[in-house]
Motif scaffolding. Structure first.
Motif, PDB file in Angstrom:
ATOM      1  N   LEU A 122      29.143  44.379  52.616  1.00  0.00           N
ATOM      2  CA  LEU A 122      30.129  43.324  52.398  1.00  0.00           C
ATOM      3  C   LEU A 122      29.943  42.668  51.032  1.00  0.00           C
ATOM      4  CD1 LEU A 122      30.234  41.652  55.942  1.00  0.00           C
ATOM      5  CD2 LEU A 122      31.858  43.276  54.952  1.00  0.00           C
ATOM      6  N   ASP A 123      28.676  42.501  50.598  1.00  0.00           N
ATOM      7  CA  ASP A 123      28.425  41.940  49.261  1.00  0.00           C
ATOM      8  C   ASP A 123      29.081  42.802  48.188  1.00  0.00           C
ATOM      9  OD1 ASP A 123      26.971  39.807  50.187  1.00  0.00           O
ATOM     10  OD2 ASP A 123      25.019  40.796  49.976  1.00  0.00           O
ATOM     11  N   LEU A 124      28.855  44.127  48.280  1.00  0.00           N
ATOM     12  CA  LEU A 124      29.428  45.032  47.275  1.00  0.00           C
ATOM     13  C   LEU A 124      30.953  45.035  47.354  1.00  0.00           C
ATOM     14  CD1 LEU A 124      26.909  48.017  47.541  1.00  0.00           C
ATOM     15  CD2 LEU A 124      27.065  46.312  45.727  1.00  0.00           C
ATOM     16  N   LEU A 125      31.487  45.002  48.583  1.00  0.00           N
ATOM     17  CA  LEU A 125      32.944  44.974  48.728  1.00  0.00           C
ATOM     18  C   LEU A 125      33.537  43.730  48.066  1.00  0.00           C
ATOM     19  CD1 LEU A 125      33.510  46.190  52.400  1.00  0.00           C
ATOM     20  CD2 LEU A 125      34.027  47.427  50.299  1.00  0.00           C
ATOM     21  N   GLU A 126      32.880  42.594  48.250  1.00  0.00           N
ATOM     22  CA  GLU A 126      33.391  41.363  47.644  1.00  0.00           C
ATOM     23  C   GLU A 126      33.425  41.483  46.124  1.00  0.00           C
ATOM     24  OE1 GLU A 126      32.038  37.537  48.939  1.00  0.00           O
ATOM     25  OE2 GLU A 126      31.502  38.264  50.919  1.00  0.00           O
ATOM     26  N   GLN A 127      32.360  42.012  45.527  1.00  0.00           N
ATOM     27  CA  GLN A 127      32.317  42.125  44.070  1.00  0.00           C
ATOM     28  C   GLN A 127      33.350  43.132  43.554  1.00  0.00           C
ATOM     29  OE1 GLN A 127      28.259  42.054  42.212  1.00  0.00           O
ATOM     30  NE2 GLN A 127      27.550  42.173  44.354  1.00  0.00           N
ATOM     31  N   ILE A 128      33.491  44.247  44.256  1.00  0.00           N
ATOM     32  CA  ILE A 128      34.471  45.259  43.839  1.00  0.00           C
ATOM     33  C   ILE A 128      35.884  44.683  43.918  1.00  0.00           C
ATOM     34  CG2 ILE A 128      35.494  47.496  44.429  1.00  0.00           C
ATOM     35  CD1 ILE A 128      32.681  48.272  45.533  1.00  0.00           C
ATOM     36  N   LEU A 129      36.201  44.025  45.030  1.00  0.00           N
ATOM     37  CA  LEU A 129      37.547  43.478  45.217  1.00  0.00           C
ATOM     38  C   LEU A 129      37.821  42.325  44.257  1.00  0.00           C
ATOM     39  CD1 LEU A 129      37.742  43.615  49.108  1.00  0.00           C
ATOM     40  CD2 LEU A 129      39.144  44.918  47.495  1.00  0.00           C
ATOM     41  N   ASP A 130      36.790  41.553  43.936  1.00  0.00           N
ATOM     42  CA  ASP A 130      36.970  40.462  42.975  1.00  0.00           C
ATOM     43  C   ASP A 130      37.369  41.016  41.617  1.00  0.00           C
ATOM     44  OD1 ASP A 130      36.924  37.729  42.227  1.00  0.00           O
ATOM     45  OD2 ASP A 130      34.972  38.005  41.288  1.00  0.00           O
ATOM     46  N   ALA A 131      36.741  42.133  41.196  1.00  0.00           N
ATOM     47  CA  ALA A 131      37.101  42.754  39.916  1.00  0.00           C
ATOM     48  C   ALA A 131      38.502  43.358  39.975  1.00  0.00           C
ATOM     49  CB  ALA A 131      36.075  43.831  39.564  1.00  0.00           C
ATOM     50  N   LEU A 132      38.809  44.041  41.076  1.00  0.00           N
ATOM     51  CA  LEU A 132      40.144  44.639  41.207  1.00  0.00           C
ATOM     52  C   LEU A 132      41.225  43.567  41.289  1.00  0.00           C
ATOM     53  CD1 LEU A 132      39.432  47.545  43.729  1.00  0.00           C
ATOM     54  CD2 LEU A 132      39.929  47.741  41.275  1.00  0.00           C
ATOM     55  N   ALA A 133      40.904  42.418  41.890  1.00  0.00           N
ATOM     56  CA  ALA A 133      41.888  41.335  41.980  1.00  0.00           C
ATOM     57  C   ALA A 133      42.290  40.850  40.599  1.00  0.00           C
ATOM     58  CB  ALA A 133      41.321  40.182  42.814  1.00  0.00           C
ATOM     59  N   ALA A 134      41.307  40.809  39.666  1.00  0.00           N
ATOM     60  CA  ALA A 134      41.637  40.414  38.289  1.00  0.00           C
ATOM     61  C   ALA A 134      42.615  41.405  37.679  1.00  0.00           C
ATOM     62  CB  ALA A 134      40.357  40.333  37.455  1.00  0.00           C
ATOM     63  N   ALA A 135      42.414  42.699  37.973  1.00  0.00           N
ATOM     64  CA  ALA A 135      43.334  43.717  37.452  1.00  0.00           C
ATOM     65  C   ALA A 135      44.710  43.594  38.093  1.00  0.00           C
ATOM     66  CB  ALA A 135      42.758  45.113  37.700  1.00  0.00           C
ATOM     67  N   HIS A 136      44.733  43.390  39.408  1.00  0.00           N
ATOM     68  CA  HIS A 136      46.022  43.305  40.107  1.00  0.00           C
ATOM     69  C   HIS A 136      46.824  42.099  39.632  1.00  0.00           C
ATOM     70  CE1 HIS A 136      44.403  45.895  43.685  1.00  0.00           C
ATOM     71  NE2 HIS A 136      44.495  46.565  42.547  1.00  0.00           N
ATOM     72  N   ARG A 137      46.135  41.007  39.330  1.00  0.00           N
ATOM     73  CA  ARG A 137      46.856  39.839  38.817  1.00  0.00           C
ATOM     74  C   ARG A 137      47.491  40.112  37.459  1.00  0.00           C
ATOM     75  NH1 ARG A 137      42.475  37.032  41.356  1.00  0.00           N
ATOM     76  NH2 ARG A 137      41.256  37.077  39.432  1.00  0.00           N
ATOM     77  N   LYS A 138      46.947  41.072  36.703  1.00  0.00           N
ATOM     78  CA  LYS A 138      47.514  41.472  35.422  1.00  0.00           C
ATOM     79  C   LYS A 138      48.550  42.585  35.571  1.00  0.00           C
ATOM     80  CE  LYS A 138      44.985  38.915  32.622  1.00  0.00           C
ATOM     81  NZ  LYS A 138      45.569  37.913  31.707  1.00  0.00           N
ATOM     82  N   GLY A 139      48.824  42.970  36.832  1.00  0.00           N
ATOM     83  CA  GLY A 139      49.796  44.032  37.045  1.00  0.00           C
ATOM     84  C   GLY A 139      49.220  45.417  36.843  1.00  0.00           C
ATOM     85  N   ALA A 270      44.129  43.202  46.101  1.00  0.00           N
ATOM     86  CA  ALA A 270      42.689  42.999  46.239  1.00  0.00           C
ATOM     87  C   ALA A 270      42.352  41.553  46.581  1.00  0.00           C
ATOM     88  CB  ALA A 270      41.987  43.424  44.950  1.00  0.00           C
ATOM     89  N   SER A 271      43.150  40.589  46.121  1.00  0.00           N
ATOM     90  CA  SER A 271      42.885  39.188  46.457  1.00  0.00           C
ATOM     91  C   SER A 271      42.986  38.965  47.966  1.00  0.00           C
ATOM     92  CB  SER A 271      43.871  38.281  45.719  1.00  0.00           C
ATOM     93  OG  SER A 271      43.684  38.345  44.329  1.00  0.00           O
ATOM     94  N   ALA A 272      44.047  39.518  48.568  1.00  0.00           N
ATOM     95  CA  ALA A 272      44.204  39.378  50.014  1.00  0.00           C
ATOM     96  C   ALA A 272      43.092  40.117  50.755  1.00  0.00           C
ATOM     97  CB  ALA A 272      45.564  39.902  50.437  1.00  0.00           C
ATOM     98  N   ALA A 273      42.715  41.293  50.249  1.00  0.00           N
ATOM     99  CA  ALA A 273      41.627  42.046  50.878  1.00  0.00           C
ATOM    100  C   ALA A 273      40.308  41.287  50.782  1.00  0.00           C
ATOM    101  CB  ALA A 273      41.509  43.421  50.215  1.00  0.00           C
ATOM    102  N   LEU A 274      40.085  40.628  49.638  1.00  0.00           N
ATOM    103  CA  LEU A 274      38.851  39.858  49.457  1.00  0.00           C
ATOM    104  C   LEU A 274      38.781  38.723  50.479  1.00  0.00           C
ATOM    105  CD1 LEU A 274      36.300  39.194  47.869  1.00  0.00           C
ATOM    106  CD2 LEU A 274      37.711  37.959  46.211  1.00  0.00           C
ATOM    107  N   SER A 275      39.885  38.067  50.719  1.00  0.00           N
ATOM    108  CA  SER A 275      39.909  36.999  51.733  1.00  0.00           C
ATOM    109  C   SER A 275      39.550  37.558  53.103  1.00  0.00           C
ATOM    110  CB  SER A 275      41.296  36.347  51.773  1.00  0.00           C
ATOM    111  OG  SER A 275      41.601  35.737  50.539  1.00  0.00           O
ATOM    112  N   LEU A 276      40.063  38.760  53.413  1.00  0.00           N
ATOM    113  CA  LEU A 276      39.779  39.384  54.705  1.00  0.00           C
ATOM    114  C   LEU A 276      38.298  39.705  54.840  1.00  0.00           C
ATOM    115  CD1 LEU A 276      41.108  40.342  57.306  1.00  0.00           C
ATOM    116  CD2 LEU A 276      41.508  42.556  56.222  1.00  0.00           C
ATOM    117  N   VAL A 277      37.684  40.195  53.746  1.00  0.00           N
ATOM    118  CA  VAL A 277      36.246  40.504  53.774  1.00  0.00           C
ATOM    119  C   VAL A 277      35.434  39.240  54.028  1.00  0.00           C
ATOM    120  CG1 VAL A 277      34.298  41.304  52.387  1.00  0.00           C
ATOM    121  CG2 VAL A 277      36.457  42.556  52.339  1.00  0.00           C
ATOM    122  N   ARG A 278      35.803  38.163  53.356  1.00  0.00           N
ATOM    123  CA  ARG A 278      35.052  36.908  53.526  1.00  0.00           C
ATOM    124  C   ARG A 278      35.216  36.347  54.936  1.00  0.00           C
ATOM    125  NH1 ARG A 278      36.686  34.556  47.506  1.00  0.00           N
ATOM    126  NH2 ARG A 278      35.012  35.654  46.377  1.00  0.00           N
TER     127      ARG A 278
END
Length: 697
Positions: A122-139, A270-278
């Protein structure tokens, strides 16, 4: 991170700046080296594209895809994304330099340690999704999330790398002319069957990663990549507890939600997925987080998809309708996607793999006037009939003197007459035209003629060979006869004929502009075509020669003609933040506009809908209308003061609110509402779905 030194590229100096120290890894598109930036004295990761990919008719596409990695990653500023510093070309070598991350990657961790604990996963998933969320916010969509692209630095922090397959959502979802690239074990079903991808495709890959970290194996296996892809398309991902029964049900729900077969069933990004992981982490106890599989360390099975330990993972390239249909199964709509790139071959399937110088004729106008000479006829003098002549007599002597005088007179007259003819009409009246006059300046030619007592006359003409002011030809020509007091005609060059390019050609229809150039004396070349956001199709947007300037008459002007705005595929921006959506559309040359509206399902600030829809074919300059969510609508709050709690609850719920009943003073049989927060009545409103607290006694 392990390095390899048996590589001829090691030791080279790239672009006079980057000294290659060792090889780190080799992938399908490029090789990554550890290098030292001599200018800034720091270690960098140097990514060099394989030279063979730049060859052939599709080479430029690979170069563009390789450079897209730099542009995509450079737009991201996040501690969990590998930073891109520079890109360039050194000879035939296309490269980019990235942040060097000493450490390892998730693939090597799984090989060394086997399945991970729930908590670490779960720790690794949170970090991966946090990075992908930054990309998704940029389209941006990564498109190639896999263990090899999840780097872990020496402190164990995640760095997501290799946006080489990332495509900006602003460039549109994958179309029928694109190529599906990615490791088959992690590809979303929609990417396999139709080439469509968005942020939810990355979420799917993260779900497969979660399954692999928990169980030590891939959810789908097979003898060929085709078999693995078939299962992705036609089967739901199994619950991790099917392999490891101890895995909590909450974790099963998380993994199956992230890797749901239908994109509509996954978190939107990824932002929504990160919330689900947490949320999942919060629902688990310490004992659950510390549990892991009993599999021995290093026992991560290698699937028939990507090789689990090799950087050269299997790549799925969907090249024919038959293959896509085979993957999709019966009844599934498939988009055929040709593959212009070298990929791993799927067993049993076929592979596809200036005018000439002007001459001026010189007229032969030399006419020689010949004067007819009259012959001097001597008359025979017969003796007189008066008798014999006495030669010694004075009369005879007088006659002899007379004859001698007559003869001398005749000789003198003949000599004078002949000399006159020689010098006036005969050969003595002419001289030869001097040589060396052609090509010399006019003044020099005139001086030469004047020195031999010849006159000169001048006419001028344009000439592409002789410089202005120099003699093109003489009449008569060099060595020909001319009267000694005659005139030599000089043809003097005006230089190359210069013609002015007409003004006002830009903006005219191509036919009118061509006619104007031809009327000016030009031969017009074949027109070029170019897209233009401002010029109507068929009008001139540029001329190869500046308008209003004089150019040689032999110049061939070329007109650039507008094809109108460039075609654009409308991208998917629904679900993006407003600014990200507007930027993505503007970057494509589209003209977005937005209106606000309430939405009970879409969070405030995100795009609810777009017109035209995703995938519509349009052109630069087209308008795209967006509806931006204001969040839930505002609803008038009922006033429940003094009402029975049951009636009060019903009023509030009917109005669209959640109700929380409190008994601050204890349970009472009256059940009368004596306080409400927020208060109702007088037109007071609150977002629909919000919670109203009522106090009852």
């Amino acid at each position: 991170m392990a390095t390899v030194t048996s590589d001829p590229f090691v030791g080279r100096l790239v672009d006079g700046r980057y000294h290659v120290v060792s090889r780190i890894a080799r992938g399908g598109m490029a090789t990554v080296y550890l290098a030292v930036d001599r200018r800034l004295d720091r270690e960098v990761a140097l990514k060099v594209m394989h030279p063979h990919l730049a060859e052939g008719s599709d080479g430029s596409e690979f170069v563009a895809r390789f450079r897209r990695e730099a542009r995509a990653a450079a737009r991201l500023a996040h501690p969990g994304v590998v930073a891109v510093f520079d890109q360039g070309v050194d000879g035939e070598t296309s490269y980019l330099t990235m942040e060097y991350v000493p450490g390892t990657n998730l693939r090597q961790v799984l090989q060394a340690e086997g399945p991970l604990t729930v908590g670490r996963s779960l720790d690794l998933l949170e970090q991966i999704l946090d990075a992908l969320a930054a990309a998704h916010r940029k389209g941006l969509v990564h498109r190639d999330v896999k263990p090899e692209n999840v780097l872990l630095d020496e402190s164990g922090r995640v760095k997501v790398a290799d946006f080489g397959l990332a495509r900006a959502v602003s460039e549109g979802a994958s179309t029928a002319t694109s190529t599906i690239l990615g490791t088959v074990a992690y590809l979303g079903p929609e990417l396999i069957t139709s080439g469509q991808c968005d942020a939810r495709t990355d979420v799917y890959a993260v779900g497969v990663l979660a399954y692999e970290m928990l169980t030590g194996r891939h959810p789908f296996t097979g003898e060929t990549p085709l078999q693995v892809a078939f299962q992705h398309v036609n089967s739901d991902i199994p619950a991790p507890s099917d392999v490891e029964p101890w895995i909590p049900a909450e974790v099963d729900v998380l993994v199956c939600a992230l890797a749901a077969r239908s994109p509509e069933d996954r978190p939107v990004d990824a932002s929504a997925a990160l919330s689900l992981v947490r949320q999942t982490r919060q629902s688990l106890g310490p004992a659950d987080l510390d549990r892991r599989s009993s599999a021995a360390p290093g026992a991560v099975p290698a699937s028939s998809g990507p090789s689990a330990g090799s950087p050269d993972t299997a790549v799925l390239g969907v090249a024919t309708g038959a293959l896509a249909s085979a993957l999709a199964g019966p009844g599934t709509s498939v988009t055929t996607v040709p593959d212009p790139t070298p990929t791993t071959t799927l067993p049993g399937l076929p592979t596809s793999p200036i005018p000439a110088p002007t001459t001026y004729p010189v007229a032969d106008s030399q006419h020689t006037q010949v004067l007819d000479r009259g012959a001097l006829a001597g008359h025979a003098l017969e003796p007189s009939d008066d008798g014999p002549v006495d030669e010694a007599s004075p009369g005879a002597r007088r006659r002899r003197r007379w004859w001698w005088g007559l003869a001398i007179t005749l000789l003198v007259v003949g000599a004078v007459t002949g000399a006159s003819w020689w010098f006036l009409s005969g050969p003595g009246a002419y001289t030869a035209v001097p040589g060396g006059l052609v090509g010399v300046p006019q003044a020099g030619a005139e001086q030469t003629l004047d020195a031999v007592k010849l006159h000169s006359s001048v006419t001028t003409a344009y000439d592409d060979t002789f410089a202005a002011g120099s003699v093109i030809s003489t009449d008569p020509g060099a060595g020909e006869r001319v009267r000694k007091d005659g005139t030599v005609h000089l043809l003097v060059s005006l230089g190359v004929k210069m013609v002015e390019i007409p003004s006002g050609l830009v903006g005219k229809p191509v036919d009118e502009a061509t006619e104007a150039l031809e009327d000016a004396g030009f031969t017009v070349g074949d027109p070029k075509e170019a897209y233009s956001d401002t010029a109507p199709a068929g009008t001139v947007v540029a001329v190869s020669e500046p308008e209003g300037t004089a150019v040689p008459h032999s110049t061939v002007p070329v007109l650039t003609v507008s094809q109108g705005p460039a075609p654009v595929t409308i991208p998917q921006v629904v679900g993006l933040e407003k600014e990200a959506a507007l930027t993505a559309l503007s970057d494509l040359g589209l003209k977005p506009s937005s209106t606000d509206d309430y939405s009970e399902t879409v969070a405030a600030g995100l795009v609810v809908s777009q017109t035209p829809e995703n995938g519509t074919e349009g052109h630069r300059g087209d308008k795209v209308a967006l509806v931006i969510s204001l969040g839930p609508p505002l609803v008038e709050i009922p006033d429940t003061y003094g009402r029975n709690v049951t009636e009060a609850e019903k009023m509030l719920r009917d109005a669209g609110f959640e109700v929380e009943v409190r008994h601050p003073q204890g349970i009472s049989p009256l059940n009368i509402v004596y306080a409400q927060d927020p208060a109702g009545g007088d037109g007071k409103t609150a977002p629909k779905g919000s919670t109203i607290v009522i106090n009852v006694f």
